[in-house]
Design an enzyme around this catalytic site. Structure first.
Site, PDB file in Angstrom:
ATOM      1  N   LYS A  80       0.826  -1.220   0.000  1.00 12.60           N
ATOM      2  CA  LYS A  80       0.000   0.000   0.000  1.00 12.60           C
ATOM      3  C   LYS A  80       0.859   1.268   0.000  1.00 12.60           C
ATOM      4  O   LYS A  80       0.360   2.349  -0.289  1.00 12.60           O
ATOM      5  CB  LYS A  80      -0.977   0.004   1.171  1.00 12.60           C
ATOM      6  CG  LYS A  80      -0.354   0.206   2.537  1.00 12.60           C
ATOM      7  CD  LYS A  80      -1.442   0.388   3.582  1.00 12.60           C
ATOM      8  CE  LYS A  80      -0.840   0.704   4.950  1.00 12.60           C
ATOM      9  NZ  LYS A  80      -1.868   1.023   5.936  1.00 12.60           N
ATOM     10  N   ASP A  81       2.155   1.135   0.330  1.00 13.03           N
ATOM     11  CA  ASP A  81       3.063   2.293   0.287  1.00 13.03           C
ATOM     12  C   ASP A  81       3.616   2.553  -1.112  1.00 13.03           C
ATOM     13  O   ASP A  81       4.267   3.568  -1.343  1.00 13.03           O
ATOM     14  CB  ASP A  81       4.263   2.068   1.226  1.00 13.03           C
ATOM     15  CG  ASP A  81       3.885   2.098   2.695  1.00 13.03           C
ATOM     16  OD1 ASP A  81       2.858   2.724   3.026  1.00 13.03           O
ATOM     17  OD2 ASP A  81       4.608   1.496   3.503  1.00 13.03           O
ATOM     18  N   ARG A  97      -8.067   8.916   4.067  1.00 11.45           N
ATOM     19  CA  ARG A  97      -9.083   7.898   3.768  1.00 11.45           C
ATOM     20  C   ARG A  97      -9.843   7.495   5.036  1.00 11.45           C
ATOM     21  O   ARG A  97     -11.080   7.432   5.057  1.00 11.45           O
ATOM     22  CB  ARG A  97      -8.408   6.670   3.138  1.00 11.45           C
ATOM     23  CG  ARG A  97      -9.324   5.479   2.941  1.00 11.45           C
ATOM     24  CD  ARG A  97      -8.533   4.269   2.455  1.00 11.45           C
ATOM     25  NE  ARG A  97      -7.491   3.868   3.384  1.00 11.45           N
ATOM     26  CZ  ARG A  97      -7.701   3.147   4.488  1.00 11.45           C
ATOM     27  NH1 ARG A  97      -8.917   2.740   4.796  1.00 11.45           N
ATOM     28  NH2 ARG A  97      -6.699   2.825   5.274  1.00 11.45           N
ATOM     29  N   ARG A  98      -9.094   7.218   6.098  1.00  7.37           N
ATOM     30  CA  ARG A  98      -9.740   6.818   7.351  1.00  7.37           C
ATOM     31  C   ARG A  98     -10.541   7.965   7.948  1.00  7.37           C
ATOM     32  O   ARG A  98     -11.632   7.760   8.486  1.00  7.37           O
ATOM     33  CB  ARG A  98      -8.683   6.316   8.343  1.00  7.37           C
ATOM     34  CG  ARG A  98      -8.098   4.964   7.958  1.00  7.37           C
ATOM     35  CD  ARG A  98      -7.002   4.533   8.928  1.00  7.37           C
ATOM     36  NE  ARG A  98      -6.441   3.241   8.529  1.00  7.37           N
ATOM     37  CZ  ARG A  98      -5.145   2.920   8.606  1.00  7.37           C
ATOM     38  NH1 ARG A  98      -4.282   3.811   9.059  1.00  7.37           N
ATOM     39  NH2 ARG A  98      -4.724   1.735   8.232  1.00  7.37           N
ATOM     40  N   ARG A 143       1.353  10.088  14.853  1.00  7.87           N
ATOM     41  CA  ARG A 143       2.558   9.691  14.125  1.00  7.87           C
ATOM     42  C   ARG A 143       3.329   8.644  14.905  1.00  7.87           C
ATOM     43  O   ARG A 143       3.015   8.335  16.036  1.00  7.87           O
ATOM     44  CB  ARG A 143       3.431  10.915  13.840  1.00  7.87           C
ATOM     45  CG  ARG A 143       2.718  11.923  12.942  1.00  7.87           C
ATOM     46  CD  ARG A 143       3.589  13.081  12.535  1.00  7.87           C
ATOM     47  NE  ARG A 143       2.842  13.937  11.619  1.00  7.87           N
ATOM     48  CZ  ARG A 143       2.054  14.928  11.991  1.00  7.87           C
ATOM     49  NH1 ARG A 143       1.883  15.190  13.269  1.00  7.87           N
ATOM     50  NH2 ARG A 143       1.418  15.649  11.094  1.00  7.87           N
ATOM     51  N   ARG A 170       2.162   4.223  18.371  1.00  2.95           N
ATOM     52  CA  ARG A 170       0.779   4.713  18.303  1.00  2.95           C
ATOM     53  C   ARG A 170      -0.093   4.051  19.363  1.00  2.95           C
ATOM     54  O   ARG A 170      -0.924   4.696  20.001  1.00  2.95           O
ATOM     55  CB  ARG A 170       0.205   4.471  16.906  1.00  2.95           C
ATOM     56  CG  ARG A 170       0.902   5.281  15.832  1.00  2.95           C
ATOM     57  CD  ARG A 170       0.274   5.047  14.478  1.00  2.95           C
ATOM     58  NE  ARG A 170       1.130   5.579  13.412  1.00  2.95           N
ATOM     59  CZ  ARG A 170       0.693   5.968  12.227  1.00  2.95           C
ATOM     60  NH1 ARG A 170      -0.578   5.871  11.919  1.00  2.95           N
ATOM     61  NH2 ARG A 170       1.528   6.434  11.321  1.00  2.95           N
ATOM     62  N   CYS A 193      -2.055   8.457  -2.661  1.00  3.67           N
ATOM     63  CA  CYS A 193      -2.769   8.160  -1.420  1.00  3.67           C
ATOM     64  C   CYS A 193      -3.153   9.403  -0.651  1.00  3.67           C
ATOM     65  O   CYS A 193      -3.637   9.309   0.453  1.00  3.67           O
ATOM     66  CB  CYS A 193      -1.968   7.197  -0.569  1.00  3.67           C
ATOM     67  SG  CYS A 193      -2.003   5.539  -1.238  1.00  3.67           S
TER      68      CYS A 193
END
Length: 300
Positions: free
Chosen positions: A82-83, A134-135, A152, A158, A247
Site C-alpha cells: 500500500k506504500d 481515507r480513514r 505519528r 501509536r 494516497c
C-alpha cells in the site's frame, strides 16, 4: 542461485517482521539471505511532521530502497504494497506479492472511552487518532461527532499513545497489529468489515521488487508469489492509478474473488478528508475493464 540474497528493508519493527518473514520463505525454498536496513525519507523526523496522507503511497517509504536496488547494493526489496506508487521506476519491477493478511482497518478504543449504546461503543465527541485522509473521511461519515487528531510514529508507538490517554481511539491496519502480535488486552478492538469500511488498495500485502534485468532473482521470487492475491490487488491498484490520486486522495478500494471466479469491488472516495463519501459497489465475472468501470463511477 549461488549468492546470498541481500534484502533491502526499512528498520521499523513492522518492516523487520516483513523482511524476516520473507527471509523465512526464501529459506524454505532453499535460498540464503541477509537483511540490509535502509533509512527512508518517511523514517526521518522531518517527514513525519507531514500529514501521513501527504506521504503514504508517494514513495517516501520506498525511494531510498529503490535507489539501493538500482545501484546494486541489494538484490530485492520488501515493501508494504500500500506504500508503493502505482508504477515502478525505470529498471525496477514488482516481481511477486505475498499472501494477504486481514485487509481491514481496526479501531482501538480505550476502556475508559467505551460507552454502551454509541456506535462502535465509543463515547460521544471522541478524540480519534489517524493521519490517513481515507480513514478520516470514512470515520466522519459514520461518526460526524469525532474529533480527528493526527497521530505519528510506528505501530507500537501509536498504541502506546492510546494507552497513555492522548486519544479515545486510534485507527490502524489489522495487518500490522496481527503481524506484530501486540498485546491489545488493554483496549477494545472494533474490527471493521473491509466491504463496509474500505481499506487502502493492497492493504495487508507485501510487494517484492527487483531489477528488471535480474532474471535469476525474478525466478527465485516466483517461489514466494501468490497469483490469486496479485489478481485482486491489480484491480485495486489500477483503480488507484486511474483516479490519479496517489494516497493523498481519501480513496479506499477493496477487491475479492469468490469461489466461482467472480470479482467484487467496494470503493469509497471523498474529495477531501472532511468531505462527503461516495461509495461504489460493482461485481463482474471478469477483471477485464472492471477497474475502468469502477473509476468511471467514482468520478461521476
Amino acid at each position: 542461485m549461488d549468492r546470498i540474497i541481500r534484502i533491502g528493508t526499512r528498520g521499523s519493527k513492522l518492516a523487520l517482521w516483513q523482511a524476516e518473514f520473507t527471509q523465512d520463505k526464501l529459506r524454505q525454498a532453499g535460498y540464503d539471505s541477509e537483511l540490509v536496513i535502509i533509512k527512508t525519507t518517511g523514517d526521518n523526523t522531518q517527514a513525519l511532521n507531514l500529514s501521513f496522507d501527504k506521504i503514504e503511497g508517494k514513495g517516501f517509504f520506498t525511494k531510498e530502497i529503490e535507489d539501493a536496488l538500482l545501484r546494486g547494493d541489494v538484490d530485492m526489496a520488501v515493501h508494504s504494497m500500500k506504500d508503493m506508487p502505482t508504477s515502478s521506476p525505470d529498471g525496477l519491477v514488482l516481481t511477486a506479492v505475498s499472501y494477504r493478511e486481514d485487509p481491514a482497518d481496526w479501531l482501538l478504543v480505550r476502556k475508559e472511552s467505551i460507552e454502551a449504546g454509541q456506535l462502535f461503543r465509543l463515547k460521544q465527541n471522541p478524540v480519534v487518532g489517524t493521519s490517513s485522509a481515507r480513514r478520516k473521511a470514512q470515520i466522519l461519515d459514520l461518526r460526524p461527532d469525532a474529533q480527528l487528531k493526527d497521530i505519528r510514529g510506528n505501530v507500537p508507538t501509536r498504541v502506546d499513545k492510546l494507552m497513555q490517554g492522548e486519544f479515545d481511539a486510534i485507527m490502524l491496519a489489522a495487518a500490522g497489529l496481527s503481524r506484530l502480535e501486540l498485546d491489545l488486552s488493554g483496549v477494545e478492538v472494533i474490527k471493521f468489515d473491509p466491504r463496509e469500511f474500505i481499506p487502502a488498495p493492497a492493504q495487508g500485502v507485501l510487494a517484492y521488487q527487483t531489477c528488471t534485468e535480474d532474471k535469476a532473482m525474478r525466478k527465485v521470487l516466483q517461489h514466494l508469489h501468490h497469483a490469486e492475491v496479485s489478481t485482486v490487488t491489480n484491480v485495486e491498484r489500477r483503480i488507484l492509478q486511474l483516479m490519479e490520486g496517489g494516497c493523498q486522495m481519501p480513496l479506499g478500494i477493496y477487491c475479492e474473488q469468490d469461489k466461482a471466479g467472480n470479482f467484487h469491488v467496494w470503493a469509497a472516495k471523498a474529495d477531501a478528508w472532511n468531505g462527503p463519501v461516495k461509495k461504489v459497489r460493482m461485481s463482474s465475472s471478469t477483471s477485464y475493464m472492471l477497474a475502468e468501470k469502477v473509476a468511471e463511477e467514482l468520478k461521476k
